[in-house]
Design a protein around this motif. Structure first.
Motif, PDB file in Angstrom:
ATOM      1  N   GLU A 161       0.806  -1.140  -0.006  1.00 49.86           N
ATOM      2  CA  GLU A 161       0.005   0.162  -0.009  1.00 49.86           C
ATOM      3  C   GLU A 161       1.000   1.251   0.091  1.00 49.86           C
ATOM      4  OE1 GLU A 161      -0.342  -2.544   2.083  1.00 49.86           O
ATOM      5  OE2 GLU A 161      -2.094  -3.448   1.498  1.00 49.86           O
ATOM      6  N   ALA A 162       1.915   1.231   0.938  1.00 48.07           N
ATOM      7  CA  ALA A 162       2.880   2.548   0.963  1.00 48.07           C
ATOM      8  C   ALA A 162       3.597   2.633  -0.347  1.00 48.07           C
ATOM      9  CB  ALA A 162       3.795   2.211   1.967  1.00 48.07           C
ATOM     10  N   ARG A 163       3.949   1.541  -1.303  1.00 48.56           N
ATOM     11  CA  ARG A 163       4.437   1.654  -2.524  1.00 48.56           C
ATOM     12  C   ARG A 163       3.405   2.381  -3.526  1.00 48.56           C
ATOM     13  NH1 ARG A 163       6.817  -4.653  -3.366  1.00 48.56           N
ATOM     14  NH2 ARG A 163       8.058  -4.706  -1.348  1.00 48.56           N
ATOM     15  N   GLU A 164       2.374   1.929  -3.592  1.00 49.51           N
ATOM     16  CA  GLU A 164       1.336   2.557  -4.282  1.00 49.51           C
ATOM     17  C   GLU A 164       1.056   3.981  -4.017  1.00 49.51           C
ATOM     18  OE1 GLU A 164      -1.798  -1.397  -4.597  1.00 49.51           O
ATOM     19  OE2 GLU A 164      -2.287   0.272  -3.208  1.00 49.51           O
ATOM     20  N   TRP A 165       1.141   4.234  -2.902  1.00 53.28           N
ATOM     21  CA  TRP A 165       1.167   5.791  -2.317  1.00 53.28           C
ATOM     22  C   TRP A 165       2.098   6.619  -3.044  1.00 53.28           C
ATOM     23  CZ3 TRP A 165      -2.336   9.103  -1.202  1.00 53.28           C
ATOM     24  CH2 TRP A 165      -1.914  10.282  -0.841  1.00 53.28           C
ATOM     25  N   PHE A 166       3.426   6.078  -2.826  1.00 56.59           N
ATOM     26  CA  PHE A 166       4.581   6.600  -3.243  1.00 56.59           C
ATOM     27  C   PHE A 166       4.481   7.018  -4.747  1.00 56.59           C
ATOM     28  CE2 PHE A 166       8.635   6.921  -5.072  1.00 56.59           C
ATOM     29  CZ  PHE A 166       9.479   7.493  -3.866  1.00 56.59           C
ATOM     30  N   LEU A 167       4.098   5.647  -5.711  1.00 57.45           N
ATOM     31  CA  LEU A 167       3.881   5.769  -7.046  1.00 57.45           C
ATOM     32  C   LEU A 167       3.009   6.961  -7.356  1.00 57.45           C
ATOM     33  CD1 LEU A 167       4.768   4.995  -9.911  1.00 57.45           C
ATOM     34  CD2 LEU A 167       3.082   3.208  -9.699  1.00 57.45           C
ATOM     35  N   ALA A 168       1.871   6.888  -6.640  1.00 60.17           N
ATOM     36  CA  ALA A 168       0.720   7.714  -7.045  1.00 60.17           C
ATOM     37  C   ALA A 168       1.094   9.425  -6.770  1.00 60.17           C
ATOM     38  CB  ALA A 168      -0.381   7.562  -6.039  1.00 60.17           C
ATOM     39  N   GLN A 169       1.975   9.598  -5.834  1.00 58.80           N
ATOM     40  CA  GLN A 169       2.691  10.702  -5.477  1.00 58.80           C
ATOM     41  C   GLN A 169       3.560  11.415  -7.076  1.00 58.80           C
ATOM     42  OE1 GLN A 169       0.924  12.305  -3.221  1.00 58.80           O
ATOM     43  NE2 GLN A 169       2.588  12.490  -1.730  1.00 58.80           N
ATOM     44  N   THR A 170       4.246  10.370  -7.450  1.00 60.35           N
ATOM     45  CA  THR A 170       4.866  10.669  -8.574  1.00 60.35           C
ATOM     46  C   THR A 170       4.045  11.031  -9.604  1.00 60.35           C
ATOM     47  OG1 THR A 170       5.367   8.512  -9.113  1.00 60.35           O
ATOM     48  CG2 THR A 170       6.975   9.391  -7.544  1.00 60.35           C
ATOM     49  N   VAL A 171       2.827  10.159  -9.991  1.00 62.28           N
ATOM     50  CA  VAL A 171       2.097  10.394 -10.968  1.00 62.28           C
ATOM     51  C   VAL A 171       1.328  11.844 -10.916  1.00 62.28           C
ATOM     52  CG1 VAL A 171       0.082   9.682 -12.010  1.00 62.28           C
ATOM     53  CG2 VAL A 171       1.318   8.061 -11.080  1.00 62.28           C
ATOM     54  N   ARG A 172       1.101  12.231  -9.645  1.00 59.55           N
ATOM     55  CA  ARG A 172       0.496  13.509  -9.440  1.00 59.55           C
ATOM     56  C   ARG A 172       1.478  14.754 -10.033  1.00 59.55           C
ATOM     57  NH1 ARG A 172      -1.096  10.915  -4.491  1.00 59.55           N
ATOM     58  NH2 ARG A 172      -3.228  10.396  -4.759  1.00 59.55           N
TER      59      ARG A 172
END
Length: 204
Positions: free
Chosen positions: A150-161
């Motif tokens: 879940e934390a990896r997903e959040w990290f990647l989502a931050q870079t997508v934003r």
């Protein structure tokens, strides 16, 4: 005279340090101890025999673990690794898009600060862009190895934003995001889902 002899196992401390104790659930001091079988006389160790094994003993709860426990990152190590990883990721993502866009830069600064580097600013970001780390993969992979899915997903989502802040994702930005996802330890299918979900949320 009656001689009392036998065999016993004794532990010797060969090192100390701090680790994340699996039992306590926090950073604790440990002792690295080696167990050896001894020939005893009158219950006293006299002749060292074979080594039995090595353990890590928590100084707080006294529980013992195998040496693999030392591979778990401490909270302090985690706190240090995350902002470094995000800084590396922002260099990759901004470099693939419009690195001069104020919205993307602001989002990048916000992302790094969100991982604990509260004094990070646009000047520091510019310095990173002008002098990128020699190897951006290692800090991201190090952080990914310490994070839950879940934390990896959040990290990647931050870079997508960050990538979305200057407009729709370009092919170069998608490729950069897929690289970041791979270094984090996410599969291509998993990365596709996170990127698509974050894009969809941004359109709403």
């Amino acid at each position: 005279m009656l001689l009392i002899f036998g065999f016993a196992v004794f532990f010797r401390t060969v090192g100390e340090g701090d680790f994340h104790c699996p039992h306590c659930g926090g950073d604790r001091h440990y002792r690295h101890r080696v167990a050896r079988r001894w020939f005893t006389l009158f219950f006293l160790p006299v002749i060292p025999l074979t080594r039995v094994g090595e353990i890590v003993e928590c100084a707080t709860c006294r529980n013992r673990f195998n040496l693999g426990a030392l591979r778990l990152p401490t909270v302090q190590e985690m706190q240090a690794a995350l902002p470094v990883a995000m800084r590396a990721a922002t260099v990759i993502v901004l470099g693939a898009g419009d690195s001069a866009d104020s919205g993307a830069r602001g989002r990048a600064v916000e992302a790094v600060r969100g991982y604990g580097e509260t004094d990070f600013d646009d000047d520091a970001l510019q310095s990173d862009l002008e002098n990128p780390p020699h190897n951006v993969e290692d800090p991201i992979a190090t952080a990914g190895a310490q994070l839950t899915t879940e934390a990896r997903e959040w990290f990647l989502a931050q870079t997508v934003r960050i990538a979305l802040a200057d407009g729709a994702l370009s092919d170069a930005e998608r490729q950069a995001l897929r690289m970041v996802a791979g270094w984090l330890g996410l599969t291509p299918a998993h990365a596709f889902g996170v990127i698509a979900t974050t894009e969809g949320a941004a359109r709403e």
